[in-house]
Design a protein around this motif. Structure first.
Motif, short mmCIF file in Angstrom:
data_model
loop_
_atom_site.label_atom_id
_atom_site.label_comp_id
_atom_site.label_asym_id
_atom_site.label_seq_id
_atom_site.Cartn_x
_atom_site.Cartn_y
_atom_site.Cartn_z
N LEU A 86 -8.37 6.93 -10.57
CA LEU A 86 -7.44 5.88 -10.18
C LEU A 86 -8.08 5.01 -9.12
CD1 LEU A 86 -4.17 7.98 -9.88
CD2 LEU A 86 -4.94 6.63 -11.81
N ASN A 87 -7.99 3.70 -9.31
CA ASN A 87 -8.46 2.79 -8.27
C ASN A 87 -7.29 2.45 -7.35
OD1 ASN A 87 -6.94 0.79 -9.53
ND2 ASN A 87 -8.68 0.01 -10.69
N ASP A 88 -7.55 1.64 -6.34
CA ASP A 88 -6.51 1.31 -5.37
C ASP A 88 -5.32 0.63 -6.03
OD1 ASP A 88 -8.02 2.39 -3.36
OD2 ASP A 88 -8.90 0.48 -2.76
N GLN A 89 -5.57 -0.25 -6.99
CA GLN A 89 -4.49 -0.97 -7.66
C GLN A 89 -3.61 0.00 -8.45
OE1 GLN A 89 -3.85 -4.39 -7.28
NE2 GLN A 89 -1.91 -3.81 -8.20
N ASP A 90 -4.22 0.98 -9.13
CA ASP A 90 -3.46 1.98 -9.88
C ASP A 90 -2.55 2.79 -8.96
OD1 ASP A 90 -4.69 1.21 -12.25
OD2 ASP A 90 -6.25 2.75 -12.10
N ARG A 91 -3.10 3.20 -7.83
CA ARG A 91 -2.30 3.97 -6.87
C ARG A 91 -1.14 3.13 -6.34
NH1 ARG A 91 -7.57 5.18 -4.95
NH2 ARG A 91 -8.22 7.20 -5.72
N TYR A 92 -1.44 1.87 -6.01
CA TYR A 92 -0.40 0.98 -5.51
C TYR A 92 0.70 0.79 -6.55
CZ TYR A 92 2.01 -3.18 -3.93
OH TYR A 92 2.98 -4.04 -3.56
N ASN A 93 0.31 0.57 -7.80
CA ASN A 93 1.31 0.38 -8.86
C ASN A 93 2.18 1.61 -9.03
OD1 ASN A 93 0.36 -2.21 -9.36
ND2 ASN A 93 -0.95 -1.57 -11.06
N ARG A 94 1.58 2.79 -8.91
CA ARG A 94 2.36 4.03 -9.03
C ARG A 94 3.35 4.16 -7.87
NH1 ARG A 94 5.44 7.29 -11.37
NH2 ARG A 94 5.22 9.46 -10.80
N LEU A 95 2.88 3.85 -6.64
CA LEU A 95 3.79 3.89 -5.49
C LEU A 95 4.89 2.86 -5.62
CD1 LEU A 95 1.25 4.40 -2.57
CD2 LEU A 95 2.88 6.06 -3.45
N LEU A 96 4.54 1.70 -6.17
CA LEU A 96 5.54 0.64 -6.36
C LEU A 96 6.62 1.08 -7.35
CD1 LEU A 96 6.20 -2.23 -5.46
CD2 LEU A 96 4.85 -3.06 -7.38
N ARG A 106 4.29 -4.48 2.18
CA ARG A 106 2.97 -5.09 2.04
C ARG A 106 3.01 -6.55 2.45
NH1 ARG A 106 -0.14 -8.01 -1.30
NH2 ARG A 106 1.50 -8.40 -2.80
N ASN A 107 4.03 -7.28 2.02
CA ASN A 107 4.15 -8.70 2.35
C ASN A 107 4.45 -8.91 3.83
OD1 ASN A 107 3.64 -9.53 -0.27
ND2 ASN A 107 5.80 -9.51 -0.83
N THR A 108 5.30 -8.09 4.41
CA THR A 108 5.68 -8.22 5.82
C THR A 108 4.47 -8.09 6.74
OG1 THR A 108 7.87 -7.32 5.36
CG2 THR A 108 7.13 -7.28 7.65
N PHE A 109 3.60 -7.14 6.43
CA PHE A 109 2.44 -6.89 7.30
C PHE A 109 1.15 -7.54 6.79
CE2 PHE A 109 5.35 -3.43 8.42
CZ PHE A 109 5.39 -3.62 9.79
N GLY A 110 1.25 -8.30 5.69
CA GLY A 110 0.08 -8.98 5.16
C GLY A 110 -1.01 -8.03 4.72
N LEU A 111 -0.62 -6.93 4.10
CA LEU A 111 -1.58 -5.91 3.69
C LEU A 111 -2.23 -6.27 2.36
CD1 LEU A 111 0.56 -2.77 4.57
CD2 LEU A 111 -1.27 -3.80 5.93
N ASP A 112 -3.46 -5.84 2.20
CA ASP A 112 -4.20 -6.07 0.96
C ASP A 112 -4.34 -4.72 0.25
OD1 ASP A 112 -5.73 -7.13 -1.06
OD2 ASP A 112 -7.57 -7.17 0.12
N VAL A 113 -4.12 -4.71 -1.04
CA VAL A 113 -4.19 -3.48 -1.82
C VAL A 113 -5.62 -2.96 -1.89
CG1 VAL A 113 -3.87 -2.47 -4.11
CG2 VAL A 113 -2.18 -4.03 -3.20
N ASN A 114 -6.58 -3.83 -1.96
CA ASN A 114 -7.98 -3.43 -2.15
C ASN A 114 -8.76 -3.34 -0.85
OD1 ASN A 114 -7.78 -3.31 -4.97
ND2 ASN A 114 -7.85 -5.53 -5.05
N ALA A 115 -8.08 -3.10 0.26
CA ALA A 115 -8.77 -3.03 1.54
C ALA A 115 -9.51 -1.74 1.72
CB ALA A 115 -7.77 -3.21 2.67
#
Length: 115
Positions: A86-96, A106-115
């Motif tokens: 799983l890459n970072d995007q896959d993990r993020y999608n699962r958490l989402l 993520r939007n509130t703190f300006g976070l990047d998924v691939n950081a």
């Protein structure tokens, strides 16, 4: 076959059967010919849990694939590693999927998924 396998796993997860969902998703099953499916599980306990739900899975696959000759063989591989990378995007999608509020965080703190 894999699409119906994953659909069944998701259906179990939606019903609250998270352990069975994770067993079905631990790695991709292999189709041999048109009738035999093999899946590797990490230990005998996992195999016993899987066997308890095998009838329901077979019914789902046989009905949706219109093939009543399908069989499932479970192989226990004690040295098995999780085969899904799983890459970072896959993990993020699962958490989402689990918690849609993560997008707001993520939007509130300006976070990047691939950081």
């Amino acid at each position: 076959m894999l699409i119906q396998w994953n659909n069944y796993a998701k259906k179990l997860g939606d019903k609250g059967y998270r352990i069975m969902e994770s067993l079905l998703m631990i790695n991709d099953p292999k189709l041999i010919g048109t009738c035999e499916i093999t899946i590797e599980l990490p230990n005998e306990g996992s195999k016993l849990d899987f066997e308890s739900e095998k009838i329901g899975l077979l019914g789902h696959l046989r009905g949706h694939l219109h093939n009543h000759d399908i069989t499932i063989e479970v192989i226990v591989n004690e040295t098995m590693q999780n085969k899904r990378n799983l890459n970072d995007q896959d993990r993020y999608n699962r958490l989402l999927e689990l918690n849609p509020n993560i997008e707001m965080l993520r939007n509130t703190f300006g976070l990047d998924v691939n950081a």
